[in-house]
Design a protein around this motif. Structure first.
Motif, short mmCIF file in Angstrom:
data_model
loop_
_atom_site.label_atom_id
_atom_site.label_comp_id
_atom_site.label_asym_id
_atom_site.label_seq_id
_atom_site.Cartn_x
_atom_site.Cartn_y
_atom_site.Cartn_z
N GLY A 209 2.27 0.83 2.64
CA GLY A 209 3.52 0.93 3.39
C GLY A 209 3.33 1.61 4.74
N ALA B 151 9.64 3.86 4.26
CA ALA B 151 8.55 3.10 3.63
C ALA B 151 7.95 3.85 2.46
N ALA C 179 14.06 -2.20 -1.97
CA ALA C 179 14.22 -2.08 -0.52
C ALA C 179 15.63 -2.45 -0.09
N THR D 190 14.39 -5.44 6.16
CA THR D 190 13.64 -4.47 5.35
C THR D 190 13.28 -5.06 3.99
N THR E 290 9.49 -6.07 2.77
CA THR E 290 8.99 -5.43 1.55
C THR E 290 8.55 -6.47 0.52
#
Length: 346
Positions: free
Chosen positions: A26, A55, A93, A124, A128
């Motif tokens: 991440g 993250a 996420a 996001t 992810t």
């Protein structure tokens, strides 16, 4: 290989190393985004720290969720399991980014319109999910590779054990046969000693013992040979105090060294000789020295290279590169040394 055997199993996330790997992945993505050349203004430290914290939270929460859900996910059909596993970090996420927007707006930190909020949350979650899909495939392939390496190493070790068993067992039987008519009582004692060796040699593949077990089996073997060779075979044990007698060892590591000392040394000398076994702890290593006289001018390793190589590979399988084995041949004498790290037995 069957389709089932070839299938990638879901990786394990219930370990500290795998959790740290997820967090590191991440952070690498965040750093890449921050340094990527774009027309948008570069992130300042506050923005990068905020993205990095998000993250990290997503990585930890996703790893924990995958750890807990892995037994259930593993029961799903092929490919469905990976799709479901990828959906877990994506959902984490999605919820995390949505919650972050709500909390920040409640605290008055920043206010975004609905379109920008939706874009932030979906971006996001999508990023992810992409990272999760790649990471899951990579970690699964890594786990399978490690399992294959371990399986190959185990198979090699078992094959080496299978090759060494008949070698010393047949020699021992020959020793007992020589005693049957001359000394039946001694032959009976030798059979009892041999039964101990049979139990060790014919046990489950990969079965381990301890240093104490190895010493006991070695003494049993030498008892058989002393009945056969009589006063020609002398044995001198020198065990330093404080030996790690419970140290795990592969079965039958010490016995083949003593067999080589008898067969290629003592038995070939008319007057016989003394086998010296020294055991000590030196700088965090268990040191085992086996020395014996040998005929002058004779190759110190005629026929015993297989036994030494077997021991070397089995010790390397258990202790890794920390295990060392060396030999020294002098005029009329031969010595083998094993050095094993005390803290590396797996």
């Amino acid at each position: 290989m069957s389709p089932v055997a070839d299938r990638l199993s879901l990786p394990e996330f219930c370990s500290r190393g795998r959790l740290l790997a997820a967090v590191a992945a991440g952070q690498v993505v965040m750093l890449t985004i921050a340094l990527a050349p774009t027309r948008a203004p570069r992130w300042d430290f506050t923005e990068f720290a905020s993205a990095s914290a998000l993250a990290t939270w997503i990585a930890i929460a996703s790893a924990v969720a995958l750890c807990k859900l892995r037994p259930w996910l593993s029961r799903l059909p092929t490919r469905v399991d990976f799709a479901a596993a990828t959906a877990v970090p994506t959902l984490v996420a999605l919820l995390g980014a949505g919650a972050l927007n709500y909390i920040a707006a409640s605290l008055g930190q920043f206010v975004l319109d609905a379109e920008m909020n939706r874009h932030f949350v979906l971006t996001t979650a999508g990023l992810t999910g992409l990272i999760a899909a790649i990471a899951l495939r990579y970690f699964a392939a890594q786990d399978r590779w490690r399992a294959q390496v371990q399986a190959v190493s185990q198979a090699q070790m078992e094959a080496l054990q299978a090759r060494i068993r008949p070698h010393f067992l047949f020699n021992s039987m020959n020793s007992i046969a020589a005693l049957v008519r001359r000394d039946p009582a001694a032959a009976e004692r030798a059979v009892e000693d041999l039964s101990e060796l049979f139990r060790a040699a014919l046990g489950a593949p990969g079965q381990r013992g301890t240093l104490a077990d190895e010493i006991h089996l070695a003494q049993r073997f030498l008892g058989i040979e002393q009945l056969r060779l009589g006063s020609r075979l002398q044995v001198n044990w020198n065990a330093a105090p404080g030996l790690p007698m419970d140290l795990p060892l592969p079965r039958l590591v010490l016995q083949p060294l003593l067999e080589n000392a008898v067969v290629h040394g003592i038995a070939r000398l008319k007057e016989g000789g003394e086998i010296r076994i020294d055991l000590s702890v030196v700088e965090g290593l268990l040191r085992i020295d086996v020395g014996n006289p040998r005929p002058v001018g004779v190759d110190p390793r005629p026929g015993n290279g297989h036994a030494l190589e077997s021991i070397r590979q089995r010790l390397r399988h258990q202790f890794g590169d920390g295990a060392r084995m060396s030999s020294e041949a002098a005029e009329g004498y031969y010595r083998v040394r094993l050095e094993l790290p005390l803290g590396a037995a797996a």
